[in-house]
Design a protein around this motif. Structure first.
Motif, PDB file in Angstrom:
ATOM      1  N   ARG A  91       0.859  -1.183   0.000  1.00  0.00           N
ATOM      2  CA  ARG A  91       0.000   0.000   0.000  1.00  0.00           C
ATOM      3  C   ARG A  91       0.890   1.226   0.000  1.00  0.00           C
ATOM      4  O   ARG A  91       2.084   1.144   0.329  1.00  0.00           O
ATOM      5  N   ALA A 146      -1.760   5.095  -5.583  1.00  0.00           N
ATOM      6  CA  ALA A 146      -2.398   4.434  -6.719  1.00  0.00           C
ATOM      7  C   ALA A 146      -2.641   5.453  -7.825  1.00  0.00           C
ATOM      8  O   ALA A 146      -2.945   6.622  -7.559  1.00  0.00           O
ATOM      9  N   GLU A 190       3.278  -1.266 -11.565  1.00  0.00           N
ATOM     10  CA  GLU A 190       1.960  -1.154 -12.208  1.00  0.00           C
ATOM     11  C   GLU A 190       0.980  -0.765 -11.111  1.00  0.00           C
ATOM     12  O   GLU A 190       0.622  -1.581 -10.263  1.00  0.00           O
ATOM     13  N   GLY A 192      -2.128   0.846 -11.265  1.00  0.00           N
ATOM     14  CA  GLY A 192      -3.513   1.127 -11.631  1.00  0.00           C
ATOM     15  C   GLY A 192      -3.661   1.976 -12.863  1.00  0.00           C
ATOM     16  O   GLY A 192      -4.791   2.289 -13.272  1.00  0.00           O
ATOM     17  N   VAL A 195      -5.644   0.701 -17.653  1.00  0.00           N
ATOM     18  CA  VAL A 195      -7.085   0.486 -17.480  1.00  0.00           C
ATOM     19  C   VAL A 195      -7.652  -0.465 -18.532  1.00  0.00           C
ATOM     20  O   VAL A 195      -8.847  -0.781 -18.496  1.00  0.00           O
ATOM     21  N   HIS A 197      -6.655  -4.211 -21.050  1.00  0.00           N
ATOM     22  CA  HIS A 197      -6.018  -5.518 -20.883  1.00  0.00           C
ATOM     23  C   HIS A 197      -4.508  -5.347 -20.635  1.00  0.00           C
ATOM     24  O   HIS A 197      -3.884  -4.516 -21.275  1.00  0.00           O
ATOM     25  N   TRP A 199      -4.776  -5.525 -17.129  1.00  0.00           N
ATOM     26  CA  TRP A 199      -4.981  -5.198 -15.714  1.00  0.00           C
ATOM     27  C   TRP A 199      -6.327  -4.546 -15.438  1.00  0.00           C
ATOM     28  O   TRP A 199      -6.813  -4.610 -14.305  1.00  0.00           O
ATOM     29  N   TRP A 200      -6.905  -3.856 -16.439  1.00  0.00           N
ATOM     30  CA  TRP A 200      -8.232  -3.245 -16.267  1.00  0.00           C
ATOM     31  C   TRP A 200      -8.298  -2.322 -15.050  1.00  0.00           C
ATOM     32  O   TRP A 200      -9.328  -2.227 -14.389  1.00  0.00           O
ATOM     33  N   GLY A 201      -7.178  -1.659 -14.732  1.00  0.00           N
ATOM     34  CA  GLY A 201      -7.154  -0.709 -13.633  1.00  0.00           C
ATOM     35  C   GLY A 201      -7.176  -1.335 -12.251  1.00  0.00           C
ATOM     36  O   GLY A 201      -7.274  -0.619 -11.248  1.00  0.00           O
ATOM     37  N   ARG A 202      -7.059  -2.669 -12.155  1.00  0.00           N
ATOM     38  CA  ARG A 202      -7.216  -3.362 -10.873  1.00  0.00           C
ATOM     39  C   ARG A 202      -5.893  -3.669 -10.177  1.00  0.00           C
ATOM     40  O   ARG A 202      -5.893  -4.143  -9.037  1.00  0.00           O
ATOM     41  N   ALA A 203      -4.777  -3.452 -10.853  1.00  0.00           N
ATOM     42  CA  ALA A 203      -3.484  -3.864 -10.291  1.00  0.00           C
ATOM     43  C   ALA A 203      -2.834  -2.721  -9.517  1.00  0.00           C
ATOM     44  O   ALA A 203      -2.732  -1.599 -10.015  1.00  0.00           O
ATOM     45  N   TYR A 204      -2.408  -3.020  -8.309  1.00  0.00           N
ATOM     46  CA  TYR A 204      -1.509  -2.145  -7.558  1.00  0.00           C
ATOM     47  C   TYR A 204      -0.360  -3.048  -7.115  1.00  0.00           C
ATOM     48  O   TYR A 204      -0.444  -3.750  -6.104  1.00  0.00           O
TER      49      TYR A 204
END
Length: 252
Positions: A91, A146, A190, A192, A195, A197, A199-204
């Motif tokens: 985080r 993020a 990576e 976020g 956004v 393919h 990761w679609w904005g989901r990776a931190y």
């Protein structure tokens, strides 16, 4: 990245990440659990074996590997580990600790979908305070917010045993490896910004990845840059990596 080497077309992440492995349990008792995995590549004449070992009650995990050139001719290779840290453990504000004297080599081009980057081009820079893209100074030892740009840099200057720690006040993980075999540590970020393919904005995620070579552009680029690992005909090379839990002060 995908690459072509001596007529062999190599996919993203090379071969062995996408092949089935054989395995056998070599220990399962009151003291430890250990499993040996083996795979033989199809496009390159190599065999990789790794024994993963967890000793009960120690909070420490080891990987012992052997890479063998099965051909009667020398081979150039890239060999590495895609070790990553992600949310919720990772985080903003988490700390990354490295030995003194480490250099930061920025990737030549942006990997961010919008063409941005965190670390300015040029270098090498001295870890952890590096020139930020667009001006100012960036502290790579602190996990960023993020949404910061995607980026990758290459860290080098480790002694025979490389190490790093990722932690916050609650504790973390220390990773050690044989830097004589893998003298580079890729730092992939990576956060976020991607956004679409894959990761679609989901990776931190921050990857801290021991590697024999760089850059991430594929084996042909490593050969051209003079960093590819070279195995003689029939040569076998051993490697060890270990990870252990640490408390909030960085003590095991």
């Amino acid at each position: 990245a995908p690459s072509r080497y001596r007529g062999a077309a190599l996919a993203q992440h090379g071969e062995v990440a996408n092949l089935p492995w054989d395995h056998e349990i070599v220990a399962d008792d009151a003291d430890e659990v250990a499993v040996r995995f083996t795979v033989e590549a199809r496009r390159m004449p190599v065999r990789l074996a790794k024994t993963m070992r967890l000793r009960r009650g120690e909070g420490r995990f080891t990987v012992d590997e052997e890479l063998t050139n099965l051909a009667p001719v020398p081979l150039d290779l890239m060999w590495g580990h895609h070790v990553t840290f992600g949310a919720p453990f990772l985080r903003p504000g988490c700390r990354i600790r490295l030995p003194d004297g480490i250099s930061v080599i920025p990737h030549a081009s942006s990997i961010d979908p919008q063409g941005r980057r965190r670390v300015a081009t040029g270098g090498p820079h001295r870890w952890p305070l590096v020139p930020a893209d667009g001006g100012g100074t960036l502290d790579l030892s602190v996990a960023p917010p993020a949404g910061d740009p995607s980026d990758i840099v290459y860290l080098t200057g480790f002694a025979d045993t490389g190490w790093y720690e990722v932690s916050d006040a609650g504790g973390g993980l220390r990773v050690e490896w044989d830097a004589r075999v893998m003298p580079y540590l890729w730092m992939w970020q990576e956060l976020g910004a991607t956004v679409d393919h894959p990761w679609w904005g989901r990776a931190y995620v921050i990857g801290l990845e021991p590697f024999s070579s760089y850059p991430t552009d594929g084996l042909a680029a490593a050969v051209e840059g003079g960093t590819a690992l070279r195995l003689a005909a029939g040569e076998r090379l051993a490697f060890r990596m270990a990870a252990g839990i640490i408390d909030g002060d960085g003590d095991g």
